[in-house]
Enzyme design. Structure first.
Site, PDB file in Angstrom:
ATOM      1  N   GLU A  80      24.842  -0.608 -19.441  1.00 24.90           N
ATOM      2  CA  GLU A  80      25.547  -0.598 -20.736  1.00 24.90           C
ATOM      3  C   GLU A  80      25.211   0.642 -21.564  1.00 24.90           C
ATOM      4  O   GLU A  80      24.686   0.554 -22.675  1.00 24.90           O
ATOM      5  CB  GLU A  80      25.105  -1.851 -21.482  1.00 24.90           C
ATOM      6  CG  GLU A  80      25.915  -2.234 -22.672  1.00 24.90           C
ATOM      7  CD  GLU A  80      25.373  -3.529 -23.243  1.00 24.90           C
ATOM      8  OE1 GLU A  80      25.991  -4.568 -22.995  1.00 24.90           O
ATOM      9  OE2 GLU A  80      24.311  -3.506 -23.904  1.00 24.90           O
ATOM     10  N   PRO A  81      25.465   1.796 -20.996  1.00 24.35           N
ATOM     11  CA  PRO A  81      25.058   3.019 -21.691  1.00 24.35           C
ATOM     12  C   PRO A  81      26.042   3.466 -22.757  1.00 24.35           C
ATOM     13  O   PRO A  81      27.250   3.257 -22.626  1.00 24.35           O
ATOM     14  CB  PRO A  81      25.024   4.047 -20.566  1.00 24.35           C
ATOM     15  CG  PRO A  81      26.046   3.569 -19.598  1.00 24.35           C
ATOM     16  CD  PRO A  81      26.146   2.077 -19.733  1.00 24.35           C
ATOM     17  N   TYR A  94      26.420   8.964 -31.203  1.00 22.32           N
ATOM     18  CA  TYR A  94      25.831   8.711 -32.517  1.00 22.32           C
ATOM     19  C   TYR A  94      26.003   9.926 -33.443  1.00 22.32           C
ATOM     20  O   TYR A  94      25.166  10.214 -34.284  1.00 22.32           O
ATOM     21  CB  TYR A  94      24.349   8.307 -32.391  1.00 22.32           C
ATOM     22  CG  TYR A  94      24.164   7.183 -31.393  1.00 22.32           C
ATOM     23  CD1 TYR A  94      24.578   5.899 -31.705  1.00 22.32           C
ATOM     24  CD2 TYR A  94      23.632   7.421 -30.126  1.00 22.32           C
ATOM     25  CE1 TYR A  94      24.465   4.868 -30.780  1.00 22.32           C
ATOM     26  CE2 TYR A  94      23.511   6.396 -29.192  1.00 22.32           C
ATOM     27  CZ  TYR A  94      23.928   5.126 -29.531  1.00 22.32           C
ATOM     28  OH  TYR A  94      23.815   4.111 -28.615  1.00 22.32           O
ATOM     29  N   CYS A 133      23.896  18.096 -51.427  1.00 18.73           N
ATOM     30  CA  CYS A 133      22.943  18.276 -52.514  1.00 18.73           C
ATOM     31  C   CYS A 133      21.722  17.427 -52.244  1.00 18.73           C
ATOM     32  O   CYS A 133      21.480  16.431 -52.937  1.00 18.73           O
ATOM     33  CB  CYS A 133      23.579  17.882 -53.835  1.00 18.73           C
ATOM     34  SG  CYS A 133      24.855  19.032 -54.260  1.00 18.73           S
ATOM     35  N   ARG A 183      21.543  12.459 -37.005  1.00 20.32           N
ATOM     36  CA  ARG A 183      20.388  12.249 -36.124  1.00 20.32           C
ATOM     37  C   ARG A 183      19.168  13.095 -36.507  1.00 20.32           C
ATOM     38  O   ARG A 183      18.041  12.593 -36.475  1.00 20.32           O
ATOM     39  CB  ARG A 183      20.770  12.469 -34.658  1.00 20.32           C
ATOM     40  CG  ARG A 183      21.883  11.515 -34.178  1.00 20.32           C
ATOM     41  CD  ARG A 183      22.091  11.568 -32.670  1.00 20.32           C
ATOM     42  NE  ARG A 183      21.005  10.925 -31.961  1.00 20.32           N
ATOM     43  CZ  ARG A 183      20.085  11.551 -31.303  1.00 20.32           C
ATOM     44  NH1 ARG A 183      20.115  12.865 -31.202  1.00 20.32           N
ATOM     45  NH2 ARG A 183      19.111  10.897 -30.718  1.00 20.32           N
TER      46      ARG A 183
HETATM   47  N1  LLP Z   1      23.225  -1.906 -25.595  1.00 15.40           N
HETATM   48  C1  LLP Z   1      22.639  -2.373 -26.721  1.00 15.40           C
HETATM   49  C2  LLP Z   1      22.484  -3.806 -26.919  1.00 15.40           C
HETATM   50  C3  LLP Z   1      22.188  -1.468 -27.694  1.00 15.40           C
HETATM   51  O1  LLP Z   1      21.603  -1.932 -28.793  1.00 15.40           O
HETATM   52  C4  LLP Z   1      22.372  -0.077 -27.503  1.00 15.40           C
HETATM   53  C5  LLP Z   1      21.949   0.881 -28.524  1.00 15.40           C
HETATM   54  C6  LLP Z   1      23.001   0.346 -26.315  1.00 15.40           C
HETATM   55  C7  LLP Z   1      23.401  -0.589 -25.384  1.00 15.40           C
HETATM   56  C8  LLP Z   1      23.256   1.788 -26.023  1.00 15.40           C
HETATM   57  O2  LLP Z   1      22.094   2.544 -26.006  1.00 15.40           O
HETATM   58  P1  LLP Z   1      22.141   4.069 -25.458  1.00 15.40           P
HETATM   59  O3  LLP Z   1      22.541   3.991 -24.000  1.00 15.40           O
HETATM   60  O4  LLP Z   1      23.171   4.783 -26.229  1.00 15.40           O
HETATM   61  O5  LLP Z   1      20.784   4.601 -25.676  1.00 15.40           O
HETATM   62  N2  LLP Z   1      21.456   5.903 -33.324  1.00 15.40           N
HETATM   63  C9  LLP Z   1      20.428   6.103 -32.335  1.00 15.40           C
HETATM   64  C10 LLP Z   1      20.579   5.194 -31.140  1.00 15.40           C
HETATM   65  C11 LLP Z   1      20.632   3.724 -31.515  1.00 15.40           C
HETATM   66  C12 LLP Z   1      20.888   2.850 -30.323  1.00 15.40           C
HETATM   67  C13 LLP Z   1      21.157   1.445 -30.726  1.00 15.40           C
HETATM   68  N3  LLP Z   1      21.490   0.586 -29.654  1.00 15.40           N
HETATM   69  C14 LLP Z   1      20.432   7.570 -31.915  1.00 15.40           C
HETATM   70  O6  LLP Z   1      21.192   8.357 -32.486  1.00 15.40           O
HETATM   71  O7  LLP Z   1      19.649   7.987 -31.054  1.00 15.40           O
END
Ligand code: LLP
Length: 422
Positions: free
Chosen positions: A270-271, A377, A341, A309
């Site tokens: 689930e990426p 993000y 600002c 970020r």
């Molecule tokens: N599945 C679930 C249940 C999640 O909570 C998340 C991310 C993902 C999948 C996907 O994760 P990823 O593969 O993208 O790492 N805003 C932060 C990342 C927050 C991720 C939250 N949940 C950033 O900019 O690094």
């Protein structure tokens, strides 16, 4: 998936399209996505039975449509994300289901959407089972388990362990099975997402925890989900995780469960970041160059309103300069900031808010600066702070740039606001 990465300091094009042309046609700041890169990253993940895109990373309808055409399904964490998925042509039916709702709560709107569109639920709290069971008994659910430990590129992205609000605490599994039973909900799968930026050593522990939990639930389990968290390199010092090994670990877990259960167990991943990050570029114009004592500042027309970020996590994004004259052999330390600002509006900062600098080519006002690896993000966390319109989004497909979201207008900024008849 290449083994090493390098990022250019000078760039003339994105996905084959000239940057000056992009800026002329669409203005700045603009997010530019490369469809081919998204395709490439999806291909890397084909060994998994199901690729479920965590659309929270980048949920533009065109991106969702693109991944749908590639055979990818989606995760939704809100009523809004279910709406987006439906608008992009996904349906909740099918095996695997085109949409799954994964969250720690139902707000009222989400519960309504889940009911109306028959969206399968991946429950992250015991109360979700009660709330769903009361109105839709007899459905199958999956449980998101917090195995008691986690991992993340920063404390704010660690989603396992006692400090985390996510998932069903592993010791409450029995309680949740009992609640599910009481409401006639079948538990057909388990899910563990323990943070963004997983490494392989840690993954071994996650797989064991998944196996224990699945054996505990028993033969009703037909899917396991590895969650997201696959890292991408944002820096030349970083590398990709070994995806073969990553898959092997999960596949071995799945096979042991199949042997125990005597039926097939499907393996999902689930990426979000892995699919979207490298495909996205934030194109900004350098609007001022200031010398403050020893420090040279490039000030852009994009700030943390566009890409949050760095200010949130001290995240590092590669940067390149697009100019007619830039030379990547002559570099100088530069602090890169935005228009807001607020003194924290700096892209070259470390976690804790410490301002740092970046060796960049000399540039002039009117040149462009590209913040790279910004697809995940990036736009998804952009805001209207300082009443800045959200940037435009452009998707490049086979050398053609398509506007996939118009820049917000000034009227968009005040839509819905009202002055009372005092
Ligand atoms: N599945 C679930 C249940 C999640 O909570 C998340 C991310 C993902 C999948 C996907 O994760 P990823 O593969 O993208 O790492 N805003 C932060 C990342 C927050 C991720 C939250 N949940 C950033 O900019 O690094």
């Amino acid at each position: 998936m290449p083994s090493t990465v390098s990022f250019p300091l000078v760039r003339r094009e994105i996905a084959g399209v000239d940057i000056f042309e992009l800026a002329r046609q669409f203005g700045t700041p603009t997010y530019v996505y490369d469809a081919a890169k998204i395709h490439e990253r999806v291909q890397d993940l084909r060994p998994f039975d199901t690729i479920r895109y965590a659309q929270k990373a980048c949920s533009n309808l065109a991106v969702l449509d693109l991944v749908r055409r590639l055979g990818v399904v989606v995760d939704a964490v809100s009523a809004g994300e279910i709406h987006r998925a439906l608008r992009a042509g996904f349906t909740a039916e099918g095996d695997p289901p085109g949409i799954v709702y994964t969250a720690d709560i139902f707000d009222h709107a989400a519960l309504e959407m889940v009911l109306e569109h028959h969206v399968p639920v991946n429950a992250g709290s015991p109360q979700m089972l009660d709330q769903l069971g009361q109105v839709a008994p007899g459905r199958n659910v999956t449980l998101r388990i917090n195995p008691g430990f986690g991992h993340g590129h920063s404390q704010k992205t660690n989603t396992g362990g006692e400090q985390s609000k996510h998932g069903i605490w592993h010791e409450q599994l029995d309680d949740c099975l009992w609640r599910a039973d009481r409401h006639g909900l079948g538990v057909s799968g388990l899910h563990m997402h323990i943070g963004s930026g997983t490494d392989l050593e840690h993954l071994g522990q996650v797989c064991s925890a998944m196996e224990r939990a699945a054996l505990h639930v028993g033969r009703t389990i037909t899917t396991i989900s590895a969650g997201g968290g696959l890292p991408v390199p944002y820096h030349e010092r970083q590398s990709y995780v070994d995806l073969d090994q990553y898959f092997q670990l999960w596949d071995a877990t799945r096979r042991r469960l199949q042997d125990q259960f005597g039926h097939a167990v499907s393996l999902e991943i689930e990426p979000g970041r892995y699919i979207a990050a490298e495909a996205g570029y934030l194109l900004a114009e350098i609007r001022a160059i200031k010398q403050m004592g020893q420090n040279t500042f490039y000030l852009l027309d994009a700030g943390f309103n566009c890409l949050a970020r760095p200010i949130l996590y001290g995240a590092y994004h590669p940067m390149s300069i697009a100019s007619r004259t830039a030379n990547d052999q002559v570099l100088q330390p530069v602090v890169v900031g935005g228009p807001l600002c607020e003194s924290g509006d700096i892209f070259t900062q470390e976690e804790g808010g410490f301002v740092s600098s970046r060796p960049l080519p000399a540039a002039e006002v009117g040149d462009y600066l590209v913040l790279e690896c910004a697809g995940a993000y990036g736009f998804a966390m952009a805001s209207n702070y300082n009443s800045k319109p959200l940037p435009a989004e452009v998707l490049i497909h086979q050398g053609q740039p398509h506007l996939v979201r118009s820049r917000q207008t000034l009227d968009d900024l005040v839509r819905g606001e009202q002055i009372p008849a005092w």
